[in-house]
Write a protein that holds these residues in place. Structure first.
Motif, short mmCIF file in Angstrom:
data_model
loop_
_atom_site.label_atom_id
_atom_site.label_comp_id
_atom_site.label_asym_id
_atom_site.label_seq_id
_atom_site.Cartn_x
_atom_site.Cartn_y
_atom_site.Cartn_z
N GLY A 1 -6.09 -2.58 -7.45
CA GLY A 1 -5.70 -1.18 -7.32
C GLY A 1 -6.50 -0.32 -8.28
O GLY A 1 -6.74 -0.71 -9.42
N THR A 2 -6.94 0.82 -7.85
CA THR A 2 -7.78 1.71 -8.68
C THR A 2 -7.10 3.06 -8.85
O THR A 2 -6.65 3.66 -7.86
CB THR A 2 -9.16 1.91 -8.04
N LEU A 3 -7.04 3.52 -10.08
CA LEU A 3 -6.50 4.85 -10.35
C LEU A 3 -7.56 5.91 -10.07
O LEU A 3 -8.71 5.77 -10.48
CB LEU A 3 -6.04 4.96 -11.81
N LYS B 1 -3.04 0.00 -3.85
CA LYS B 1 -2.26 -1.22 -3.80
C LYS B 1 -1.35 -1.27 -5.03
O LYS B 1 -1.83 -1.18 -6.16
CB LYS B 1 -3.17 -2.44 -3.76
N VAL B 2 -0.07 -1.45 -4.81
CA VAL B 2 0.92 -1.47 -5.88
C VAL B 2 1.48 -2.88 -5.99
O VAL B 2 1.89 -3.49 -5.00
CB VAL B 2 2.06 -0.47 -5.60
N GLN B 3 1.46 -3.40 -7.22
CA GLN B 3 1.96 -4.76 -7.46
C GLN B 3 3.25 -4.69 -8.27
O GLN B 3 3.31 -4.02 -9.30
CB GLN B 3 0.91 -5.58 -8.22
N ASN C 1 2.96 0.69 -13.48
CA ASN C 1 2.36 -0.64 -13.52
C ASN C 1 0.99 -0.60 -12.85
O ASN C 1 0.87 -0.20 -11.70
CB ASN C 1 3.23 -1.67 -12.81
N ARG C 2 -0.01 -1.00 -13.60
CA ARG C 2 -1.37 -1.12 -13.06
C ARG C 2 -1.93 -2.49 -13.42
O ARG C 2 -3.11 -2.64 -13.75
CB ARG C 2 -2.25 0.00 -13.61
N GLN D 1 0.83 -1.20 0.00
CA GLN D 1 0.00 0.00 0.00
C GLN D 1 0.87 1.25 0.00
O GLN D 1 1.82 1.36 0.77
CB GLN D 1 -0.94 0.01 1.20
N GLU D 2 0.51 2.16 -0.89
CA GLU D 2 1.19 3.45 -0.97
C GLU D 2 0.15 4.55 -1.13
O GLU D 2 -0.99 4.29 -1.54
CB GLU D 2 2.16 3.48 -2.15
N LYS D 3 0.55 5.78 -0.83
CA LYS D 3 -0.33 6.92 -1.04
C LYS D 3 -0.02 7.57 -2.37
O LYS D 3 1.14 7.81 -2.69
CB LYS D 3 -0.18 7.95 0.09
N ASP D 4 -1.09 7.84 -3.15
CA ASP D 4 -0.86 8.55 -4.39
C ASP D 4 -0.84 10.06 -4.12
O ASP D 4 -0.99 10.50 -2.97
CB ASP D 4 -1.91 8.19 -5.45
#
Length: 453
Positions: A311-313, A84-86, A142-143, A74-77
């Motif tokens: 993960g959602t943009l 969630k970053v994979q 990466n998404r 998990q990161e903050k945009d």
């Protein structure tokens, strides 16, 4: 008359041949036009020229290399959302997606005519020396975990073959597009064969330029549209057969419906059309069972994946928008309804022309079909109200769900001026076009009269 018109004994060779014979012309029309357009798009538009290439291309590679279930962090945009970053590791020629060109599907179709200036960069990027890299990093996004990975199975199949036989990276992307189109053609072709009426309408929708581009790209939208068409065809077939659904048919509805939900949750209201099936076909008890199966499949499969991986943009702070929605619910409802009712205002002219063409074909076919029945006059031109009404209702709920999602993720509700929101794309509407075929469903009274004849 002991066998309904358009119905053949289940599983018999004569039944299958009869279905294929009746669907021959629309099926050939669909396959020929789709194949010609697919060759055109694959030759003229680069594989990384499409909406969201950092989703579809990288999700294809992740599934093909067995990395779709890599752990996420998990990161903050930059808007303050937890995402969630994979991480995915592999060949840089695939993972760096050099030359990618993220544009709308309509613009990609236009690029096939005027020339795709991103294709040359994509070819050069694929020719660079290979190295093992891990993304995302400061330069490469990466998404791959935005959509349910199983939906990328058609593309990943082509990619897996390309990796096995050591094709150049650019050719690997192209082979993935071919395998995606083949899966689309198989599912949509089966829907055409299965539908007792409205086959030509399905063939026309399936062969629209925008439909074919998405089906011959790395996107999942072609698969979503094909699943929607198959779901609608299955429903119409059930009304024409007029008998109780078998366990196999019930399982088919469960699987196809669940795949639609996993693909994009906003399309869940399409499943409501099953509730319109008459009691002689699907009793209330079995409707409850089918609904329970969908809920259980979602809880056991989709929800765990979504909770741990998806993960959602977003380009707005979702938390702030949720707080605004809680304190100003009527304002948000007004925004949603305004955009839902004015959905066609969001469509560019080429897409609007395609939608109008589909509507005219639908009306012409509906008029011909109704005038050939025993009813006469204006009433003969009207769609079957039972199925058409719930199809329209589920379609409107789906569009409203899209608008709510865009309100929360793509717009700042605190600073929104007026009632029009941004972020809607024409491709979101296309899975709903297949619901038009439900107008060719037969009423319970008509089914019973044919059974008694």
């Amino acid at each position: 008359m002991t066998v309904l018109e358009g119905r053949s004994p289940h599983g018999s060779g004569d039944g299958r041949r009869s279905l294929l014979k009746k669907a021959k012309f629309p099926l050939v029309y669909f396959l020929v036009l789709c194949s010609l357009q697919t060759v055109w798009f694959i030759a003229r538009v680069g594989p990384l020229t499409m909406p969201d290439p950092d989703i579809h291309a990288l999700a294809t590679y992740a599934l093909a290399t067995g990395q779709s279930m890599n752990k996420t962090t998990q990161e903050k945009d930059r808007f303050g959302n937890l995402v969630k970053v994979q991480q995915v590791t592999g060949d840089s020629r695939y993972l760096h997606i050099d030359g990618r060109r993220g544009i709308l599907a309509t613009a990609a179709v236009e690029s096939s005519r005027v020339g795709d200036f991103g294709r040359q960069g994509q070819e050069k990027g694929a020719e660079r020396a290979a190295s093992i890299v891990t993304i995302p990093n400061s330069k490469h996004p990466n998404r791959s975990n935005q959509y349910f990975p199983l939906l990328y199975l058609p593309q990943a199949t082509g990619m897996r073959v390309a990796l096995w036989i050591h094709l150049p990276a650019y050719d690997g992307w192209q082979l993935s597009r071919v395998s995606n189109f083949l899966a689309f053609a198989l599912i949509w072709g089966f829907a055409i064969v299965l539908a007792p009426r409205g086959r030509m309408l399905l063939a026309f929708i399936g062969a629209l330029p925008l439909t074919v581009f998405m089906a011959s790209s790395l996107m999942i939208d072609g698969t979503v549209m094909a699943l929607s068409a198959l779901f609608a065809a299955m429903l119409v077939r059930c009304t024409w057969e007029g008998h109780r659904l078998s366990n196999a048919q019930l399982a088919g509805f469960a699987v196809v419906g669940m795949l639609l939900v996993c693909a994009k949750t906003v399309y869940s209201p399409i499943l409501l059309v099953v509730l319109a099936l008459p009691r002689c076909t699907l009793t209330k008890h079995r409707k409850a069972w089918l609904s329970a199966i969908w809920v259980m499949m979602a809880l056991l499969i989709f929800v765990p994946w979504y909770t741990n991986y998806s993960g959602t943009l977003a380009i707005a702070n979702i938390g702030d928008n949720l707080r605004f929605t809680a304190t100003h619910p009527l304002r948000v409802i007004a925004v949603i309804l305004n955009n839902a009712f004015r959905v066609f205002a969001h469509l560019p002219q080429p897409v609007m022309a395609q939608v109008i063409a589909v509507s005219l074909i639908w009306l012409a076919m509906l008029a011909f079909y109704r005038s050939s029945t025993n009813t006469r006059g204006f009433r003969s031109l009207m769609p079957e109200p039972r199925y058409t009404a719930i199809a329209v209702m589920s379609g409107f709920i789906t569009i409203s769900a899209m608008m709510l999602f865009l309100c929360l993720t793509w717009n700042n509700l605190y600073t929104l001026q007026g009632y029009l929101i941004s972020g809607f794309q024409e491709r979101y509407l296309f899975p709903l076009l297949s619901l038009m075929v439900l107008s060719f469903a037969r009423s319970p009274q008509r089914t019973r009269s044919l059974q008694e004849a």
